[in-house]
Design a protein around this motif. Structure first.
Motif, PDB file in Angstrom:
ATOM      1  N   LEU A  72       0.875  -0.961   0.224  1.00 42.89           N
ATOM      2  CA  LEU A  72      -0.205   0.005   0.085  1.00 42.89           C
ATOM      3  C   LEU A  72       0.967   1.230   0.212  1.00 42.89           C
ATOM      4  CD1 LEU A  72      -2.226  -1.054   2.418  1.00 42.89           C
ATOM      5  CD2 LEU A  72      -3.103  -1.149  -0.115  1.00 42.89           C
ATOM      6  N   GLN A  73       2.224   1.253  -0.029  1.00 42.93           N
ATOM      7  CA  GLN A  73       3.039   2.291  -0.093  1.00 42.93           C
ATOM      8  C   GLN A  73       4.266   2.199  -1.006  1.00 42.93           C
ATOM      9  OE1 GLN A  73       5.761   1.182   2.994  1.00 42.93           O
ATOM     10  NE2 GLN A  73       3.911   2.134   4.985  1.00 42.93           N
ATOM     11  N   LYS A  74       4.073   3.806  -2.122  1.00 42.69           N
ATOM     12  CA  LYS A  74       5.299   3.800  -3.094  1.00 42.69           C
ATOM     13  C   LYS A  74       6.718   3.712  -2.119  1.00 42.69           C
ATOM     14  CE  LYS A  74       6.007   6.012  -7.340  1.00 42.69           C
ATOM     15  NZ  LYS A  74       5.642   5.236  -8.711  1.00 42.69           N
ATOM     16  N   THR A  75       7.131   3.042  -2.330  1.00 44.06           N
ATOM     17  CA  THR A  75       8.904   2.746  -1.842  1.00 44.06           C
ATOM     18  C   THR A  75      10.033   1.992  -2.341  1.00 44.06           C
ATOM     19  OG1 THR A  75       9.832   1.815   0.112  1.00 44.06           O
ATOM     20  CG2 THR A  75       8.098   0.637  -0.500  1.00 44.06           C
ATOM     21  N   ASN A  76      10.534   2.729  -2.185  1.00 40.92           N
ATOM     22  CA  ASN A  76      12.336   2.108  -2.524  1.00 40.92           C
ATOM     23  C   ASN A  76      13.282   1.533  -1.845  1.00 40.92           C
ATOM     24  OD1 ASN A  76      13.231   4.476  -1.505  1.00 40.92           O
ATOM     25  ND2 ASN A  76      13.924   4.776  -3.871  1.00 40.92           N
ATOM     26  N   GLY A  89      -2.209   3.525  -0.752  1.00 41.52           N
ATOM     27  CA  GLY A  89      -3.711   2.943  -0.950  1.00 41.52           C
ATOM     28  C   GLY A  89      -3.286   1.732  -1.635  1.00 41.52           C
ATOM     29  N   LEU A  90      -4.686   2.136  -3.298  1.00 42.94           N
ATOM     30  CA  LEU A  90      -4.629   0.569  -3.823  1.00 42.94           C
ATOM     31  C   LEU A  90      -4.065   1.162  -5.102  1.00 42.94           C
ATOM     32  CD1 LEU A  90      -7.958  -0.524  -3.095  1.00 42.94           C
ATOM     33  CD2 LEU A  90      -5.621  -1.269  -1.833  1.00 42.94           C
ATOM     34  N   ASP A  91      -2.935   2.148  -4.721  1.00 46.81           N
ATOM     35  CA  ASP A  91      -2.990   2.587  -6.202  1.00 46.81           C
ATOM     36  C   ASP A  91      -1.617   1.390  -7.150  1.00 46.81           C
ATOM     37  OD1 ASP A  91      -3.698   4.688  -6.628  1.00 46.81           O
ATOM     38  OD2 ASP A  91      -2.389   6.387  -5.894  1.00 46.81           O
TER      39      ASP A  91
END
Length: 322
Positions: free
Chosen positions: A67-71, A79-81
């Protein structure tokens, strides 16, 4: 005259004694403690800690990461993106189709072949231990070594090992893993060779549980080896066959090593499977890819395999225990 005695009245039926009434014991913390519950909890606590820490903790963290945009350095809650992005990615659809293609080929060739070899080896009177060792030998070889060895065999030049063997029968050289058409069957062939030994040993152990009287009765009825296999062996191994089938489906859905080392997903994406798609999402550049999208695909794969396993066991529970 002979006096006739009056008939004796029938003895009254004695009713059975009433069943003793069991008093329901009320569970309280005190009764739990007196029953040794605390010591049982202390005994199980280390195992529970290890199980939760190493099994459930990564699962929870994976769901959160999806649920995260992470590196793994900078994280942003989206969220659900991530799920929407990967579900609308055409490369995921291609990876799913390739994975299903691999699974179908692996089931067609890799599932019945170990059972057939186990049945034939069980009929051998001498050298059964030697044949079992030879069958299990591919499992002992490290998987990476096996793949690199077969990659050398799959050399598409006329001097390649397999092409040289084909030339003896007048068959022209084949491109093998260099061809988009032949690449996936070539991967399935190596994967079947590498994994068949473990299944053969399991089937050989299961065959020992089949009562010999059933084979004797089949021989009396004039049944040959194939009729004995169909009418005696397969019904007796029904439970283990269902278990092995679902395990192979799960394993083929998570295939990664063969497409990664053989072709890297090529040629032209013909062997890019779901796990290789996840790998590319996470490690597509030296700075790290989008671990959130990669984890989202992993969660979706786990959900699909979980639902598939539940449906499979629900539908086959009655058949496997009949």
């Amino acid at each position: 005259m002979t006096a006739t005695l009056p008939p004796r009245p029938a003895a009254a039926a004695v009713p059975p004694p009433p069943a003793p009434v069991r008093r329901k014991i009320r569970r309280t913390p005190l009764t739990w403690y007196r029953g040794g519950g605390l010591w049982n909890l202390l005994f199980v606590l280390p195992m529970l800690f290890v199980f939760v820490f190493f099994s459930w903790s990564p699962i929870v963290q994976s769901v959160i990461m999806s649920l995260q945009k992470t590196n793994m350095i900078v994280s942003e809650w989206v969220g659900l993106d991530n799920y929407i992005t990967v579900l609308t990615d055409p490369q995921l659809g291609s990876a799913v189709i390739n994975t299903i293609y691999f699974a179908v080929l692996a089931l067609l060739f890799g599932f019945p072949l170990p059972l057939l070899m186990a049945v034939l080896m069980s009929e051998v009177r001498r050298g059964k231990g030697l044949y079992s060792a030879l069958a299990y030998l591919p499992v002992v070889i490290p998987p990476v070594v096996a793949v690199l060895l077969w990659k050398f065999f799959y050399d598409s030049s006329p001097n390649g090992v397999f092409n040289t063997a084909l030339s003896w029968f007048g068959i022209p050289p084949q491109p093998w893993i260099s061809s988009a058409v032949q690449a996936m069957p070539s991967l399935v062939l190596e994967a079947t060779w590498a994994a068949a030994g473990g299944s053969i040993i399991i089937y050989l152990a299961a065959l020992l549980s089949v009562p010999p009287e059933l084979y004797d009765a089949a021989e009396v009825d004039g049944a040959g080896i194939w009729r004995k296999v169909w009418h005696v062996t397969l019904p007796q191994l029904r439970g283990i066959l269902f278990i092995m089938l679902i395990l192979q489906v799960i394993a083929t859905a998570q295939v990664f090593l063969e497409p990664f080392l053989f072709t890297g997903g090529g040629p032209a994406g013909a062997t890019k499977t779901i796990l290789l798609y996840i790998y590319d999402k996470a490690f597509r550049n030296s700075l790290g890819g989008d671990y959130g999208e990669a984890t989202a695909v992993s969660v979706l794969l786990a959900i699909v395999l979980g639902i598939l396993s539940w449906l499979y066991f629900t539908l086959t529970n009655r058949w496997s225990t009949r």
